[in-house]
Motif scaffolding. Structure first.
Motif: not given
Length: 627
Positions: A302-304, A321-339
Motif C-alpha cells: 500500500a505504501l509503495q 503498524f505491524q506489517k510495514f518495513t523499511d520498503r515502505s518509507l524507501c518508496a515514500i522517500g523516492k516518490g514524495c519529494k514534497n513531504l
C-alpha cells in the motif's frame, strides 16, 4: 453633541452589517455590539454566521431559539461531549404565549452569547415540554435529537459547515432533513453520531458541494452508506476521516478511489481496512496531500503505491503498524519529494534505513516525530540532520537507541529548529542539549520529560544561547536545579514554564524566573518540595501577567505566600494547590477574593469554607473544589 446619536442617524444598515462582518471570530466584540441598542441587536443577529453550542442540556430548545434569532447562519458547531448537570424542578406552565420553566441553578447553558442575551432569547421561545417526570424524557432533553436538527435545517438554508460531536440521539431522519434543506453544505462532521446509511446517502444525493466529511466513531454506518455518498458527491470531496467503523471495509475505499479524484486528505483508523483499500485510494486519488493511517492489516504494498502515485504528498502519519518495513518509507522517500511532515508511532519494523531514505528524498521535511519506534537509532537521525536543513520541529518519544550524536548533527545542520520535544530518551544527555543550544539559536520551545541524563549543564547552555525561547518544560528531570533556571531567567523571556517533579529546584530558581521573565503566564512547580513562600512573593512582584499556576504537592507553600502572590497577579484564572499541607481555608479564601478573573481552583474540599463557597458561587463561572 452630547445626547445626539450620530452613528444611528448617519450610518445605513448595510454599512453597519459590513462592520459586524469584520468582527467575525471576535465573540466578545460582537456580543458588546448587540447590546448597544435594538437596531444594533437586530442587525448583528442578521449578520452573525457562526454559533457554537456545548452541552446545553436542552439542545433542541436552544436550536429552535437560535435559528429564529440568527437567520444568516453558515457555520454551526454542536459538541455534546461535555457533561451537563441538569436538574429540572417539576411544574412547566404557560403564561400567555410565553414559557415559565423553573430550572435549578446547576443548569448553565454554554452557548456563544452573553448571559443576559441568553435570558432574553429564552423568553422568546414558545415551547413547553410535557411534564412526564420520567428519566427517559429527561435524558432526551439532554441530547440533540432529529427534531432539533430538523429545526436547524429549516431555519438555516444557507448552512455551509455543520459539526455534530457525539450527538448520539441524531439518526438518519435528522441528517436527511439537513441534506434536503442545506444543499450548500461544504463541511460535515458526524464524530460519534449513530447515523445510518440512509442519512449519508441523502447527503450524497443533495449536497453536491461537500468537501470535508468526518465519520470518526460512526458505528451505524456500513459500506452501503459511504459508497452511495461518494457516488453522489465524490467529485468535490477533498477531506475524509474514518475511524472505528467496523462495517466500513475495503469496498468503501475502492469507491473512494473510483469517485474522489480530488481527495487531498485521508485519515483512516481501522483494523478492518486492508491493503487493497489503501491501494485503490493511492491509485485513484493522486492529488492526495495528507495521509494518516492506523491500520494494522495494511502491508508495504500500500505504501509503495502511495510513493509511486501520490507525488504531491505533504503529510504522512503512520501508527501501530505491524506489517510495514523499511520498503515502505524507501518508496515514500523516492516518490514524495514534497513531504514536510512525518509522524511514526509504534512502527516496530522501521529502522535507520527508513530515515536515511526520507532524508535523501524528502529534503523539504519541516516536522518529524518518532514515537516508540525502537529500531530507529542514532544514524537515522544523523541523516536527517545532514540533509533536512529546514527542520523546524523534532519530537522524540521513547527512543532508547537515539544518542547524543544524533542531536549533534541536528544542531549542526538544522539551524531553523524552533521546537524540540524529548520524552523518555535515556541515551540523550547534556552534550546533546548543548549542541542544540549552540546550533539552533532560534529555538522557541523545549519540552523534556523523564530524560534523566539531562541536567544543569545543558539547560544553562540553552539560557546562554537561545534568546528566543518562550516555552520551557522540564518535567521530572532529576538533575535540573536552580542554576539552570537562573541561566534561563537571565537569557530568556519565558511565557510558559513547567518544572514539575524537578526536586532540586527551589526558591532561588523560581525567583530568578520571576525577575527575568515578566511576561510569564503559566507556571507549574508541582512536586517541587523546595519551592516556598519566598518564590511566590517574588512571582507576585515580577509576573503580573500570570494566569495559571500549579502548586500541588509543594509542602513549603503557605497562606502567606499565596497572599503575596495574588496582590499583583490579579489576572490569575486557575490555581492548583492540592496536598499543600500549610495552605488552609484562609489561603483559599484569599485566592478566590483577590483574583476577580479566577475560574478554577483545585484544592481539597474540606479546605473550602462555607463563606468562600458562597462567594465563589456568586462571582466565579466555574469553581472546581473536588479532586
Amino acid at each position: 453633541m452630547r445626547g445626539h446619536d450620530l452613528i444611528n442617524t448617519i450610518l445605513p444598515d448595510e454599512l453597519l452589517i459590513e462592520i459586524f462582518h469584520h468582527l467575525d471570530g471576535q465573540k466578545e466584540s460582537r456580543d458588546a455590539c448587540s447590546l448597544v441598542c435594538k437596531r444594533w441587536s437586530r442587525l448583528e443577529s442578521m449578520s452573525r454566521e457562526t454559533i457554537r453550542i456545548g452541552a446545553s442540556g436542552i439542545p433542541d430548545w436552544c436550536i429552535s431559539l437560535l435559528v429564529k434569532r440568527f437567520t444568516g447562519l453558515r457555520s454551526v458547531f454542536i459538541d455534546e461531549r461535555l457533561p451537563v448537570c441538569l436538574q429540572f424542578q417539576t411544574g412547566f406552565s404557560h403564561r400567555g404565549n410565553g414559557l415559565v420553566g423553573r430550572i435549578s441553578r446547576h443548569f448553565k447553558p454554554r452557548i456563544t452569547r452573553g448571559s443576559s442575551d441568553v435570558l432574553s432569547l429564552l423568553s422568546t421561545l414558545h415551547y413547553a415540554p410535557e411534564n412526564s417526570g420520567s428519566e427517559e424524557a429527561e435524558l432526551e432533553l439532554c441530547s440533540l435529537s432529529d427534531a432539533g436538527l430538523t429545526a436547524l435545517a429549516r431555519g438555516s438554508a444557507r448552512l455551509e459547515k455543520l459539526s455534530l460531536i457525539w450527538c448520539n440521539a441524531v439518526t438518519s431522519q435528522g441528517l436527511k432533513s439537513i441534506a434536503e434543506n442545506c444543499r450548500a453544505l461544504r463541511a460535515l462532521d458526524l464524530q460519534g453520531c449513530y447515523v445510518g446509511d440512509q442519512g449519508l446517502a441523502a447527503v450524497g444525493e443533495c449536497c453536491k458541494q461537500l468537501e470535508d466529511l468526518n465519520l470518526r466513531f460512526c458505528e451505524g454506518l456500513t459500506d452501503t452508506g459511504l459508497t452511495n455518498l461518494v457516488a453522489g458527491c465524490g467529485q468535490t470531496l477533498k477531506s475524509l476521516g474514518v475511524a472505528t467503523c467496523a462495517r466500513i471495509s475495503d469496498i468503501s475505499l475502492e469507491a473512494v478511489g473510483a469517485y474522489c479524484t480530488s481527495l487531498e486528505s485521508l485519515s483512516l483508523d481501522s483494523e478492518f481496512i486492508k491493503t487493497s483499500g489503501v491501494l485503490a485510494v493511492a491509485q485513484g486519488c493522486q492529488s492526495l496531500k495528507s495521509l494518516r493511517l492506523q491500520c494494522i492489516n495494511v502491508t508495504d504494498e500500500a505504501l509503495q503505491a502511495v510513493g509511486a502515485y501520490c507525488l504531491s504528498l505533504e503529510v504522512l502519519a503512520l501508527s501501530s503498524f505491524q506489517k510495514f518495513t523499511d520498503r515502505s518509507l524507501c518508496a515514500i522517500g523516492k516518490g514524495c519529494k514534497n513531504l514536510n511532515v512525518l509522524t511514526l508511532t509504534d512502527c516496530y519494523f522501521l529502522s535507520d534505513k527508513s530515515l536515511a531514505a526520507i532524508a535523501v528524498g524528502c529534503t523539504e521535511l519541516t516536522h518529524l516525530e518518532i514515537n516508540g519506534c525502537h529500531n530507529i537509532g542514532t544514524s537515522g537521525l544523523e541523516a536527517i540532520g545532514r540533509s533536512c536543513q529546514g527542520l523546524s520541529e523534532l519530537v522524540l518519544m521513547y527512543c532508547q537507541k537515539i544518542g547524543d550524536n544524533a542531536l549533534l548533527e541536528i544542531g549542526r545542520g538544522c539551524k531553523l529548529l524552533q521546537a524540540l520535544h524529548l520524552v523518555d530518551c535515556s541515551s540523550i544527555g547534556d552534550a546533546a542539549i548543548c549542541n542544540i543550544a549552540q546550533g539552533c539559536k532560534n529555538l522557541k520551545k523545549l519540552h523534556v520529560r523523564r530524560c534523566y541524563e539531562i541536567g544543569d549543564k545543558g539547560i544553562i547552555a540553552v539560557g546562554e544561547n537561545c534568546k528566543f525561547l518562550t516555552d520551557l518544560s522540564l518535567r521530572f528531570c532529576d538533575r535540573v536545579g536552580d542554576e539552570a533556571l537562573i541561566a534561563i531567567g537571565r537569557g530568556c523571556s519565558l511565557r510558559y514554564l513547567n518544572v514539575s517533579g524537578c526536586h532540586r529546584i527551589g526558591d532561588a530558581g523560581v525567583m530568578a524566573i520571576a525577575k527575568g521573565c515578566p511576561e510569564l503566564v503559566y507556571l507549574d512547580v508541582s512536586v517541587c518540595r523546595n519551592v516556598g513562600d519566598m518564590a511566590l512573593a517574588e512571582l507576585g512582584e515580577g509576573c503580573p501577567l500570570l494566569k495559571d499556576i500549579v502548586l500541588s504537592h509543594c509542602r513549603k507553600i503557605s497562606d502567606i505566600g499565596l497572599g503575596h502572590l495574588v496582590k499583583r497577579c490579579t489576572r490569575l484564572e486557575s490555581c492548583h494547590m492540592v496536598y499543600c499541607p500549610s495552605v488552609t481555608a484562609a489561603g483559599v479564601a484569599t485566592v478566590v477574593s483577590s483574583c476577580l478573573s479566577i475560574k478554577k481552583v483545585v484544592v481539597e474540599k474540606w479546605k473550602v469554607s462555607q463563606r468562600t463557597r458562597r462567594r465563589a458561587a456568586s462571582v466565579l463561572a466555574d469553581v472546581c473544589l473536588e479532586l
